[in-house]
Write an enzyme that holds these catalytic residues in place. Structure first.
Site, PDB file in Angstrom:
ATOM      1  N   HIS A  75      -6.206  -7.008  -0.465  1.00  0.00           N
ATOM      2  CA  HIS A  75      -6.263  -5.854  -0.854  1.00  0.00           C
ATOM      3  C   HIS A  75      -5.253  -5.424  -1.838  1.00  0.00           C
ATOM      4  O   HIS A  75      -4.661  -6.402  -2.359  1.00  0.00           O
ATOM      5  CB  HIS A  75      -6.512  -4.862   0.264  1.00  0.00           C
ATOM      6  N   ASP A 119      -2.278 -10.663  -2.516  1.00  0.00           N
ATOM      7  CA  ASP A 119      -2.851  -9.991  -1.438  1.00  0.00           C
ATOM      8  C   ASP A 119      -4.761  -9.646  -1.559  1.00  0.00           C
ATOM      9  O   ASP A 119      -5.386  -9.596  -2.696  1.00  0.00           O
ATOM     10  CB  ASP A 119      -2.316  -9.252  -0.923  1.00  0.00           C
ATOM     11  N   HIS A 156       1.014  -1.713   0.079  1.00  0.00           N
ATOM     12  CA  HIS A 156       0.087  -0.047   0.163  1.00  0.00           C
ATOM     13  C   HIS A 156       1.315   1.484   0.196  1.00  0.00           C
ATOM     14  O   HIS A 156      -0.183   2.358  -0.562  1.00  0.00           O
ATOM     15  CB  HIS A 156      -0.729  -0.069   1.212  1.00  0.00           C
ATOM     16  N   ASP A 177      -4.678 -12.908   3.044  1.00  0.00           N
ATOM     17  CA  ASP A 177      -5.074 -12.176   3.822  1.00  0.00           C
ATOM     18  C   ASP A 177      -7.127 -12.319   3.126  1.00  0.00           C
ATOM     19  O   ASP A 177      -8.320 -12.460   3.598  1.00  0.00           O
ATOM     20  CB  ASP A 177      -5.903 -10.909   4.348  1.00  0.00           C
TER      21      ASP A 177
HETATM   22  N1  Q9C Z   1     -11.647  -3.214   9.677  1.00  0.00           N
HETATM   23  C1  Q9C Z   1      -2.225  -5.371   4.192  1.00  0.00           C
HETATM   24  O1  Q9C Z   1      -3.068  -6.619   3.745  1.00  0.00           O
HETATM   25  N2  Q9C Z   1      -7.936  -1.494   7.410  1.00  0.00           N
HETATM   26  N3  Q9C Z   1      -3.085  -4.171   4.535  1.00  0.00           N
HETATM   27  C2  Q9C Z   1      -8.465  -2.225   7.515  1.00  0.00           C
HETATM   28  C3  Q9C Z   1     -10.303  -3.464   8.828  1.00  0.00           C
HETATM   29  C4  Q9C Z   1      -6.608  -1.244   6.916  1.00  0.00           C
HETATM   30  C5  Q9C Z   1      -4.720  -4.376   4.789  1.00  0.00           C
HETATM   31  C6  Q9C Z   1      -9.648  -2.286   8.149  1.00  0.00           C
HETATM   32  C7  Q9C Z   1      -6.353  -2.602   5.503  1.00  0.00           C
HETATM   33  C8  Q9C Z   1      -4.866  -2.876   4.966  1.00  0.00           C
HETATM   34  C9  Q9C Z   1      -0.906  -4.897   3.520  1.00  0.00           C
HETATM   35 ZN    ZN Z   2      -4.250  -7.189   2.226  1.00  0.00          ZN
END
Ligand code: Q9C
Ligand code: ZN
Length: 342
Positions: free
Chosen positions: A197, A195, A159, A284
């Site tokens: 995201h 991933d 990110h 994830d």
């Molecule tokens: N309710 C990675 O997997 N916020 N980042 C989530 C959950 C951001 C994930 C909030 C998630 C970022 C590297």
């Molecule tokens: Zn992620």
């Protein structure tokens, strides 16, 4: 395959993360990497070593030097104000506002970030620099002829863009590794991001380039963080046009859906003529992940690993997300064993 692990990752240990409007213990916690390490050791994946130290040069080849300096110094500037708790930003540029760098600590936290879920603590910079070194050490092994390497990076990186952090990420480990491979003998590099995201930072860093292809399978930004990037019509710009492939999937995606996206990703990578692969490996996408909504099972990670191995290219696997503490290690090991054909 060689595994690179940085014990200093524990220094990134935020007290709180803003989740669903509440300050809660961060899901991006030290136990994540420790449980992956334990599983990798128990499975006998390969030699585990600590990262070599690289300077800042390979980092500023993809990041803004002023941003890197901000990361390295912000904790001291924060504590000079008498604040001993995690540093978090409060507001961001809204439509019609101007993105001019403020002078103050709080202004610069806002300027260099895109979310409030990514705490900066006393040890953040050391952990972040060690995570980048972990990626660089793996990249160096691959550049020196290794078939594969696994960089157990923490904190994650995909990110983080040229000059901003967020989504638990500060330096973009995959982008730094990909650029290292470009600078050390590989003409065409693909970064395949699995991933859950969207890897907005990686996409942004390489968006106008035709020498690094970015391919990402992720949750539809209409439904999931980072929300404002990651759509299918983002295909690159300038000479990078056609060198970015987003494969967003709706919530609930299971193997039947996910595997089709993977086939499209492999076809694109073959067409591109990639000479090396960097994998942004997030687990994830797991059915029991506490912050995500895909439905992959442990065996599916073995299939992804085997599919990537079938590309038959030097492959550098980099740890990104995955928050189901009791399953991250098992899922990463399934991927790595699948890759190795065992
Ligand atoms: N309710 C990675 O997997 N916020 N980042 C989530 C959950 C951001 C994930 C909030 C998630 C970022 C590297
Ligand atoms: Zn992620």
């Amino acid at each position: 395959m060689d595994v690179i692990y940085n014990p200093d990752h524990v220094l990134q240990n935020g007290k709180v993360e803003l989740i669903n409007g509440k300050l809660e213990p961060p899901v991006e916690c030290p136990q994540r990497a420790d449980s992956v390490l334990e599983a990798v050791r128990n499975a006998g994946i390969g030699q585990v070593s600590e990262p070599e130290k690289f300077g800042l040069d390979p980092i500023v080849s993809v990041h803004d030097p002023d941003y890197v300096d901000f990361l390295a110094t912000i904790w001291d500037r924060w504590t000079e104000k008498g604040r001993s708790w995690d540093a978090l930003p409060l507001n961001w540029v809204g439509r019609g506002m101007r993105h001019i760098k403020p002078e103050t600590v709080d202004g610069q936290l806002s300027y260099y970030s895109f979310d409030a879920g990514t705490p900066i603590t006393a040890g953040t910079w050391k952990a972040v620099k060690g995570s980048a070194d972990t990626a660089l050490t793996g990249a160096k092994r691959v550049a020196n002829g290794a078939r594969s390497a696994f960089s157990l990076c923490r904190p994650p990186g995909h990110h983080a863009s040229r000059d901003y952090y967020g989504g638990y990420c500060f330096l973009n480990n995959a982008a730094i590794a990909g650029q290292y491979l470009r600078d050390n003998g590989f003409g065409r590099v693909v970064i395949l991001d699995v991933d859950y995201h969207h890897g907005n930072g990686t996409q942004s860093i390489f968006y106008d380039r035709d020498d690094v292809l970015f391919v990402s399978i992720h949750a539809d930004p209409l439904q999931e963080f980072p929300f404002f990037i990651g759509h299918a019509d983002e295909t690159g710009e300038g000479k990078g046009k056609g060198y970015n492939l987003n494969l967003p999937l709706r919530r609930g995606a299971d193997w039947s859906v996910y595997s089709k996206a993977l086939e499209a990703a492999y076809a694109k990578i073959r067409d591109f003529g990639a000479e090396a692969v960097v994998v942004s490996l997030g687990v994830d996408t797991y059915e029991a992940d506490p912050i995500s909504h895909f439905k992959l099972k442990t065996d599916d990670y073995a299939r992804i690993g085997a599919g990537i191995a079938a590309l038959d290219l030097p492959t550098h696997i980099i740890m990104e997300g995955g928050y189901a503490l009791d399953a991250i290690g098992r899922n990463v090991v399934a991927f790595l064993n699948g890759f190795e054909g065992r």
